[in-house]
Design an enzyme around this catalytic site. Structure first.
Site, PDB file in Angstrom:
ATOM      1  N   LYS A  89       0.862  -1.192   0.000  1.00 18.87           N
ATOM      2  CA  LYS A  89       0.000   0.000   0.000  1.00 18.87           C
ATOM      3  C   LYS A  89       0.891   1.233   0.000  1.00 18.87           C
ATOM      4  O   LYS A  89       1.695   1.418   0.908  1.00 18.87           O
ATOM      5  CB  LYS A  89      -0.910  -0.026   1.226  1.00 18.87           C
ATOM      6  CG  LYS A  89      -1.820   1.204   1.311  1.00 18.87           C
ATOM      7  CD  LYS A  89      -2.814   1.082   2.455  1.00 18.87           C
ATOM      8  CE  LYS A  89      -3.711   2.294   2.538  1.00 18.87           C
ATOM      9  NZ  LYS A  89      -4.652   2.224   3.651  1.00 18.87           N
ATOM     10  N   LYS A 136      -2.128  -1.424  -3.846  1.00 23.30           N
ATOM     11  CA  LYS A 136      -3.005  -0.259  -3.748  1.00 23.30           C
ATOM     12  C   LYS A 136      -2.184   1.017  -3.786  1.00 23.30           C
ATOM     13  O   LYS A 136      -1.191   1.083  -3.051  1.00 23.30           O
ATOM     14  CB  LYS A 136      -3.770  -0.363  -2.428  1.00 23.30           C
ATOM     15  CG  LYS A 136      -4.728   0.760  -2.156  1.00 23.30           C
ATOM     16  CD  LYS A 136      -5.424   0.502  -0.857  1.00 23.30           C
ATOM     17  CE  LYS A 136      -6.206   1.730  -0.474  1.00 23.30           C
ATOM     18  NZ  LYS A 136      -6.693   1.690   0.866  1.00 23.30           N
TER      19      LYS A 136
END
Ligand SMILES: NCC(=O)CCC(=O)O
Length: 332
Positions: free
Chosen positions: A202, A256
């Site tokens: 992320k 992400k």
């Protein structure tokens, strides 16, 4: 793979592109409703549905209407729904105790969905930011986001979600060591069937802006998340994080944001072959919707093309706010 072909004119690539039938026959990747996870926003109250201004078409819904939305998603064949709470500011504290309250908004929504739509998998978010007075994913002590104390709290949060009936735990916090701690606690508590989809890679991204509006965290966040989320310049580090989380017990891994990080998706899938997902985040969604609303792009075509890109990059699925819209189109 090293494709070989005869020279022109024996090879004419346009031959297999000349009709829809041939194009379908040689298509390498397909987008299916089975690839979709639908992120939704939960708010308090009953019968409440309010639009998120920076995410046209996205709503915050009260628990009863989330259950109704989940029932519709299940009927569309969407395999999973992912819950994010819009927490009342009065419940945000420094000790984040609301995060593991068995009756918090998320946990109530899990139970309501499991009752209304038992066949859709319910995914949760594990991080302290919706409950933290300073908007960070971990506890803040003397200006520092502390790791190990946060992991202990995340474990309590995980167990509360599993007790409520969650099928997929989604740790989005990016603390070190949390997957192993969660997996051990789940096993010990008799939740061995509960899966973990780790937000393993992320990035500290500006593409999350509209999401923070949606969950009411924009004003709360003090500083940035660069000490725990990844530097956008890094790629090898993503592989190390994915490997770490898989060896700690993650069943599925996520990258992400999505579209700006397709290179990472491809590397991850090629290296590990594990179930790999991308999150097409709020900023990606908002860009498509804003350009479409202005008539600058064909929103539906761009949406479908962007989702196909995840499949081409090796993803097994994608978290996307477009999920119900796409599912309706795919159902024809
Ligand atoms: N844990 C969820 C996020 O941090 C953001 C997602 C988005 O921007 O859609």
């Amino acid at each position: 793979m090293r494709p070989s072909q005869a020279a022109f004119p024996a090879t004419r690539f346009r031959r297999v592109r000349q009709s829809d039938a041939l194009r379908r026959l040689v298509r390498e990747n397909e987008l299916s409703v089975n690839d979709l996870i639908w992120p939704v926003f939960v708010r308090d109250g009953e019968g409440q549905e309010e639009p998120v201004p920076s995410m046209p078409g996205v709503m915050r819904r009260s628990v009863d209407l989330i259950a109704k939305a989940a029932t519709e998603a299940q009927a569309l064949g969407i395999p999973a729904i992912c819950l994010f709470p819009y927490t009342d500011p009065s419940l945000k504290t420094e000790d984040c105790a609301e995060a593991w309250n068995p009756d918090n908004l998320s946990n109530r929504a899990i139970r309501a969905i499991k009752q209304a739509a038992p066949d859709i998998a319910v995914m949760t978010d594990v991080a302290l930011d919706p409950y933290n007075i300073n908007g960070h994913d971990g506890f803040v002590v003397d200006g520092e986001i502390v790791n190990d104390e946060t992991v202990e709290a995340l474990v309590k949060m995980t167990l509360a979600q599993a007790d409520a009936g969650a099928d997929i735990i989604g740790p989005s916090d990016m603390m070190d060591g949390r997957i192993g701690a969660m997996r051990a606690a789940l096993e010990k508590a008799g939740h061995s069937r509960v899966t973990i989809m780790s937000y393993a890679a992320k990035y500290a991204s500006a593409f999350y802006g509209p999401f923070r509006d949606a969950v009411g965290a924009s004003g709360a966040l003090k500083g940035d998340k660069k000490t725990y989320q990844m530097d956008p310049g890094n790629s090898d580090e993503a592989l190390r994080l994915i490997e770490r989380d898989l060896t700690e017990g993650a069943d599925m891994v996520m990258i992400k944001p999505g579209m700006p990080y397709l290179d990472i998706c491809r590397r991850v899938k090629d290296t590990f072959g594990a179930p790999t997902y991308a999150y097409q985040v709020s900023g990606e969604y908002a860009m498509v919707q804003a350009a479409a609303q202005n008539g600058w792009i064909d929103g539906e075509k761009v949406m479908l093309e962007s989702l196909m890109a995840f499949r081409r990059a090796g993803c097994d699925g994608v978290l996307t706010y477009f999920a119900p819209t796409v599912a309706r189109i795919l159902q024809g």
